[in-house]
Design an enzyme around this catalytic site. Structure first.
Site, PDB file in Angstrom:
ATOM      1  N   GLU A 257      29.500  54.207   1.714  1.00 32.78           N
ATOM      2  CA  GLU A 257      28.536  53.017   1.813  1.00 32.78           C
ATOM      3  C   GLU A 257      27.967  52.073   0.275  1.00 32.78           C
ATOM      4  O   GLU A 257      27.677  52.869  -0.029  1.00 32.78           O
ATOM      5  CB  GLU A 257      27.092  53.350   1.923  1.00 32.78           C
ATOM      6  CG  GLU A 257      27.331  54.263   4.169  1.00 32.78           C
ATOM      7  CD  GLU A 257      26.487  54.083   4.633  1.00 32.78           C
ATOM      8  OE1 GLU A 257      25.737  53.914   5.520  1.00 32.78           O
ATOM      9  OE2 GLU A 257      25.494  55.520   4.127  1.00 32.78           O
TER      10      GLU A 257
ATOM     11  N   HIS B  95      26.298  63.918   7.169  1.00 34.03           N
ATOM     12  CA  HIS B  95      24.777  64.013   8.339  1.00 34.03           C
ATOM     13  C   HIS B  95      25.756  65.248   9.657  1.00 34.03           C
ATOM     14  O   HIS B  95      26.196  64.535  10.140  1.00 34.03           O
ATOM     15  CB  HIS B  95      24.784  62.718   8.792  1.00 34.03           C
ATOM     16  CG  HIS B  95      24.103  61.916   7.399  1.00 34.03           C
ATOM     17  ND1 HIS B  95      23.189  61.793   7.731  1.00 34.03           N
ATOM     18  CD2 HIS B  95      24.744  60.399   6.704  1.00 34.03           C
ATOM     19  CE1 HIS B  95      22.911  60.573   6.910  1.00 34.03           C
ATOM     20  NE2 HIS B  95      24.080  60.101   6.176  1.00 34.03           N
TER      21      HIS B  95
END
Length: 533
Positions: free
Chosen positions: A41, A52
């Protein structure tokens, strides 16, 4: 892993319960949770890769804060204490860490870890040039079936392999010099940055690796953030209670201002922003980016023929297949014979004159009268030029571009009163300009709307006056076209009538002459018979 509520269908069921529109987009009663591995990102100023993990096998349809379990991990908007420590005691309303997924995750951001120029314009990894991003997943036993223990990052730019930046001692003292994500680095970072450690609770790297083994979907995108303006990536994220500021470790994640990143402004200023992803590869460690790997891609090994199988005892040997006969050459296509020219039509033979009766002197045929030449059509009078349309003065009550109180509206539930009931508006000077608002997919609005109280009569009067000043262009064009068509039809009918009249007259004269000759002959014959009697 954020368990979003904006999906319209989840597991085949419409997400219509409590569905509504807010400033941040559509929200439904159900959420959708799944593990998330953010490989890259980034923008031109900062980059991060983040794990995550989730305590669920595969995707989960979850319920939010209104349910007893709150598997989505939702928090009511009026709860402002999720930055506190000991949340069960100090902030029981915070539901962020009660869900099944690690929403915060464990990230490696070079700027946040202390090297503020590593990934930047003109930096060690120059964000103004193309780059190759390599992510390596290492396991505890070095096999594909082992538990995930480390995630490494490598860049390749201009043919040079660039190792990841290292963590500064003033940021995470217990992980100084490290350059990858491990359980130890994540736990040390949570402690140094005073962040809630939901990473370990949700399974750590082993939990992330379990999801990778099951298989995940690759998603490529170009996006912006209407909720937080990407502050988690390239700006500062101070605590809401003011206890942690941009000067504290881990709070500042990039050089951008906290007020920057408004999506409506970005879309208007950079309408052609784009990203290009190419040459996506997966393979053994070091097999996709090293010079040797690149050389193998450019020159793949030749394909060798398989050796013939050994004959089975008692069975006749398999005869090798003979190569198929080459296909016969295609015969050339014969040229198409030229089309014979069409024979000219033979002219029509003239009509023979009527033979006179026996014994009668031959009368010479009367020549036809020459046809009068057709009269030319009268010239069409040019259409008078249409007078210029008068400029309509702006109606009273309409918003003036750039005037105080002008704003750009992105959503309104009432199409009849779009501006008056606007739910998502932008009052910045940039999007107060109609062109910029239109580029951002909005509608320009003003403080005074078209049908506010007291404006109806003025608007009606202005509209009626403008209509009186405007010529009826459609009526002028219709009448002009009708006159031209009538003139042309009249001229054509007149010409055809004259031609038909002349031909008819010639035919009548010829027939009348024959009848007169026949009558005269009969009369003479009658007289001869009477004389004989």
């Amino acid at each position: 892993a954020q368990c979003p509520h904006d999906l319209k269908f989840i597991e085949g069921e419409g997400n219509v319960k409590n569905w509504h529109m807010t400033k941040t987009g559509p929200i439904g009663g159900y959420g959708h949770c799944c593990a998330e591995m953010d490989i890259f990102e980034a923008n031109a100023y900062a980059a991060a890769y983040t794990t995550h993990a989730c305590q669920t096998v595969g995707p989960l349809k979850c319920q939010g804060a209104d349910s007893a379990l709150n598997q989505c991990g939702d928090t009511h908007k009026d709860c402002e204490c999720c930055d506190e420590v000991n949340l069960d005691t100090n902030c029981p309303c915070c539901g962020r860490y009660k869900g099944v997924c690690d929403k915060d995750g464990c990230d490696f951001n070079s700027y946040r870890m202390g090297d503020e120029t590593f990934f930047s314009k003109g930096g060690t990894v120059n964000t103004e040039l193309p780059m190759t991003v390599v992510t390596q997943f290492l396991t505890t036993d070095g096999t594909d079936t082992g538990d995930l223990k480390e995630i490494r990052r490598i860049y390749v730019q201009n043919g040079k392999v660039i190792q990841n930046s290292k963590i500064s001692a003033d940021k995470i003292p217990a992980a100084a010099g490290k350059d990858s994500i491990t359980d130890e680095v994540c736990q040390a970072g949570k402690a140094a940055f005073v962040n809630h450690d939901d990473f370990t609770k949700k399974g750590g790297l082993a939990g992330m690796g379990a999801s990778l083994k099951r298989g995940m979907v690759l998603v490529l995108s170009l996006w912006d953030d209407t909720l937080t303006r990407m502050k988690w990536l390239d700006s500062a994220t101070p605590s809401k209670d003011g206890k942690r500021t941009a000067a504290d470790p881990g709070v500042k994640r990039g050089p951008c201002a906290m007020t920057a990143g408004e999506p409506s402004q970005l879309r208007g200023q950079y309408p052609t922003a784009h990203v290009l992803y190419t040459n996506i590869m997966i393979g053994e460690l070091g097999s996709t980016f090293t010079p040797e790997a690149q050389a193998k891609k450019m020159s793949p090994p030749p394909v060798t023929a398989l050796a013939p199988a050994a004959p089975v005892p008692g069975q006749p040997p398999v005869q090798p297949q003979t190569p198929s006969q080459p296909a016969a050459a295609v015969q050339p296509v014969q040229p198409v014979q030229p089309v014979q020219p069409v024979q000219p039509v033979q002219p029509v033979q003239p009509v023979q004159p009527v033979q006179p009766l026996p014994g009668q002197p031959q009368q010479p045929p009367q020549p036809l009268q020459p046809q009068q030449p057709l009269q030319p059509l009268p010239s069409v009078q040019p259409i008078l030029p249409i007078p210029p349309v008068a400029t309509i003065a702006p109606l009273p009550g309409l918003p003036v571009a750039g005037a105080p109180g002008t704003f750009c509206c992105y959503y309104s539930p009432d199409q009849n009163d779009y501006c008056g009931k606007c739910k998502s508006k932008d009052t910045s000077e940039w999007n107060a300009v109609p062109e910029n608002c239109q580029k951002a997919k909005g509608r320009i609005c003003g403080v005074t709307r078209l049908f506010d109280a007291g404006q109806g009569a003025a608007v009606a009067a202005a509209t009626e006056g403008a209509q009186r000043e405007l010529p009826n262009v459609a009526m002028v064009l219709a009448w002009s076209g009708s006159i031209i068509m009538l003139a042309m039809l009249g001229a054509m009918s007149f010409a055809r009538y004259r031609r038909a009249g002349q031909s008819s007259a010639a035919a009548v004269d010829s027939i009348a002459g024959h009848l007169m000759q026949e009558s005269q002959a009969e009369a003479e014959q009658s007289e001869g018979v009477a004389g004989v009697a």
